[in-house]
Write a protein that holds these residues in place. Structure first.
Motif, PDB file in Angstrom:
ATOM      1  N   GLU A   1      43.690  20.616 -16.801  1.00  0.00           N
ATOM      2  CA  GLU A   1      42.003  21.367 -16.602  1.00  0.00           C
ATOM      3  C   GLU A   1      41.698  21.001 -14.477  1.00  0.00           C
ATOM      4  OE1 GLU A   1      40.760  24.088 -18.000  1.00  0.00           O
ATOM      5  OE2 GLU A   1      40.941  23.571 -19.868  1.00  0.00           O
TER       6      GLU A   1
ATOM      7  N   TYR B   1      37.127  17.579  -2.543  1.00  0.00           N
ATOM      8  CA  TYR B   1      37.563  16.415  -3.283  1.00  0.00           C
ATOM      9  C   TYR B   1      38.273  15.641  -2.991  1.00  0.00           C
ATOM     10  CZ  TYR B   1      41.710  19.771  -3.040  1.00  0.00           C
ATOM     11  OH  TYR B   1      42.572  20.526  -2.676  1.00  0.00           O
TER      12      TYR B   1
ATOM     13  N   TRP C   1      35.657  11.235 -13.559  1.00  0.00           N
ATOM     14  CA  TRP C   1      36.909  11.386 -13.684  1.00  0.00           C
ATOM     15  C   TRP C   1      38.101  12.155 -13.109  1.00  0.00           C
ATOM     16  CZ3 TRP C   1      39.936  11.031 -17.502  1.00  0.00           C
ATOM     17  CH2 TRP C   1      40.945  12.250 -17.631  1.00  0.00           C
ATOM     18  N   ARG C   2      37.106  12.496 -12.195  1.00  0.00           N
ATOM     19  CA  ARG C   2      37.465  13.458 -10.506  1.00  0.00           C
ATOM     20  C   ARG C   2      38.000  11.219  -9.629  1.00  0.00           C
ATOM     21  NH1 ARG C   2      33.572  17.172  -8.057  1.00  0.00           N
ATOM     22  NH2 ARG C   2      34.614  18.685  -9.276  1.00  0.00           N
TER      23      ARG C   2
ATOM     24  N   TYR D   1      42.154  16.275 -19.797  1.00  0.00           N
ATOM     25  CA  TYR D   1      40.529  16.429 -19.830  1.00  0.00           C
ATOM     26  C   TYR D   1      39.604  16.566 -21.507  1.00  0.00           C
ATOM     27  CZ  TYR D   1      36.224  18.224 -17.769  1.00  0.00           C
ATOM     28  OH  TYR D   1      35.044  18.600 -17.376  1.00  0.00           O
ATOM     29  N   LYS D   2      40.652  17.146 -22.067  1.00  0.00           N
ATOM     30  CA  LYS D   2      40.145  17.522 -23.525  1.00  0.00           C
ATOM     31  C   LYS D   2      40.280  16.190 -24.493  1.00  0.00           C
ATOM     32  CE  LYS D   2      40.790  22.213 -22.963  1.00  0.00           C
ATOM     33  NZ  LYS D   2      40.246  23.472 -23.134  1.00  0.00           N
TER      34      LYS D   2
ATOM     35  N   GLY E   1      31.902  10.945 -17.281  1.00  0.00           N
ATOM     36  CA  GLY E   1      31.682  12.642 -16.625  1.00  0.00           C
ATOM     37  C   GLY E   1      32.644  12.523 -15.718  1.00  0.00           C
ATOM     38  N   LEU E   2      32.385  14.407 -14.900  1.00  0.00           N
ATOM     39  CA  LEU E   2      33.149  14.831 -14.000  1.00  0.00           C
ATOM     40  C   LEU E   2      33.069  14.024 -12.965  1.00  0.00           C
ATOM     41  CD1 LEU E   2      34.880  17.242 -13.804  1.00  0.00           C
ATOM     42  CD2 LEU E   2      33.073  18.353 -13.535  1.00  0.00           C
TER      43      LEU E   2
ATOM     44  N   ARG F   1      39.929  11.731 -21.102  1.00  0.00           N
ATOM     45  CA  ARG F   1      38.246  11.945 -20.528  1.00  0.00           C
ATOM     46  C   ARG F   1      37.161  11.517 -22.031  1.00  0.00           C
ATOM     47  NH1 ARG F   1      33.542  15.000 -19.452  1.00  0.00           N
ATOM     48  NH2 ARG F   1      34.650  16.723 -20.875  1.00  0.00           N
TER      49      ARG F   1
ATOM     50  N   THR G   1      45.331  24.976 -16.214  1.00  0.00           N
ATOM     51  CA  THR G   1      44.063  25.773 -15.730  1.00  0.00           C
ATOM     52  C   THR G   1      43.953  26.836 -16.237  1.00  0.00           C
ATOM     53  OG1 THR G   1      41.993  26.364 -13.471  1.00  0.00           O
ATOM     54  CG2 THR G   1      44.698  27.058 -13.132  1.00  0.00           C
TER      55      THR G   1
ATOM     56  N   PHE H   1      38.922  21.545 -12.239  1.00  0.00           N
ATOM     57  CA  PHE H   1      37.560  20.404 -12.384  1.00  0.00           C
ATOM     58  C   PHE H   1      37.780  19.869 -11.009  1.00  0.00           C
ATOM     59  CE2 PHE H   1      36.310  22.123 -17.137  1.00  0.00           C
ATOM     60  CZ  PHE H   1      35.457  22.930 -16.627  1.00  0.00           C
ATOM     61  N   VAL H   2      38.946  18.686 -10.626  1.00  0.00           N
ATOM     62  CA  VAL H   2      39.764  17.916 -10.224  1.00  0.00           C
ATOM     63  C   VAL H   2      39.964  18.187  -8.966  1.00  0.00           C
ATOM     64  CG1 VAL H   2      41.341  16.120  -9.675  1.00  0.00           C
ATOM     65  CG2 VAL H   2      40.469  16.785 -12.366  1.00  0.00           C
TER      66      VAL H   2
END
Length: 246
Positions: free
Chosen positions: A112, A123, A88-89, A37-38, A84-85, A81, A145, A115-116
């Motif tokens: 993270e 989701y 990504w999901r 994610y980061k 956007g979220l 990533r 997380t 967020f998923v």
């Protein structure tokens, strides 16, 4: 490890611990896909242990068949990533399906994860399947997380092992209380005599931290990451400290 939770508050050394565990288990799987994610796990590519790529506007249009071919050609893949979220999901859902169709055991690492698989919104079903039935298809998963209160119950309840650090938040601690076979108070930094600790160097940087590793089989032990040496560069994103001027 088939389904594992790695969780701690920000600044506890979570990404270092997760990277160590991932590197330690690489040889157990024919395929490893890290949903980064980061962009903290690129050290595996620097060390020659994996390939790295970003997920941007072009890569998000790759089909499931395309990802399967890509992973077969690059069986250890870190994907950072750059979308956007929502995109990504959707991509993590695609990879969750693809992993279950690979010709060999696979590990999917989700950074993270709140967020998923968020607690408060829906989701993709493929992500639920990864957390529940993935191991029946030869797929293990690691869910990382810093916000347990925001992670859905499914990955947490289905995990057969947990590596948990400190949590200042009462809500984060209460989220795990029903899943661990010991007093959750140990996860409150400074809360009691045996609470988990962080260790800083003279410059104030983190040099290690304590965790509790536990399994559904009843195993429980305290872990100190100062004892975990890793020959792989780590790019954890710890922000500079803030101070009051004057």
């Amino acid at each position: 490890m088939t389904r594992q939770i790695v969780a701690a508050q920000s600044g506890w050394g979570k990404s270092y611990a997760a990277q160590y565990l991932t590197v330690d288990q690489l040889e157990e799987f024919e395929f490893t896909i890290i949903a980064d994610y980061k962009d903290e796990y690129r050290g595996l590519a620097k060390a020659g242990l994996a390939k790295w790529m970003g997920l941007g506007s072009e890569e998000r249009s790759i089909s499931a068949d395309g990802w399967q071919r890509l992973i077969k050609d690059n069986p250890r893949l870190v994907v950072a990533r750059a979308v956007g979220l929502a995109d990504w999901r959707r991509w993590v859902a695609t990879i969750s399906r693809v992993a279950q169709g690979l010709p060999g055991d696979a590990l999917v690492v989700i950074d993270e994860a709140h967020f998923v698989a968020p607690q408060e919104t829906g989701y993709p079903e493929a992500v639920t399947e990864l957390a529940t039935t993935g191991r029946g298809n030869g797929v293990a998963s690691m869910w990382i997380t810093q916000r347990l209160q925001k992670l859905d119950e499914t990955p947490l309840s289905q995990a057969d092992s947990r590596l948990l650090g400190g949590f200042e938040s009462d809500r984060d601690r209460s989220k795990i209380a029903g899943y661990i076979p010991y007093d959750v108070g140990i996860h409150e930094p400074g809360g009691q005599s045996d609470s988990l600790q962080r260790f800083k160097d003279p410059e104030g940087g983190l040099k290690g931290s304590e965790w509790i590793y536990s399994t559904t089989d009843g195993e429980k032990r305290r872990v100190d990451t100062r004892e975990w040496e890793m020959d792989v560069p780590h790019f954890g994103g710890e922000a500079p400290s803030l101070s009051v001027p004057g």
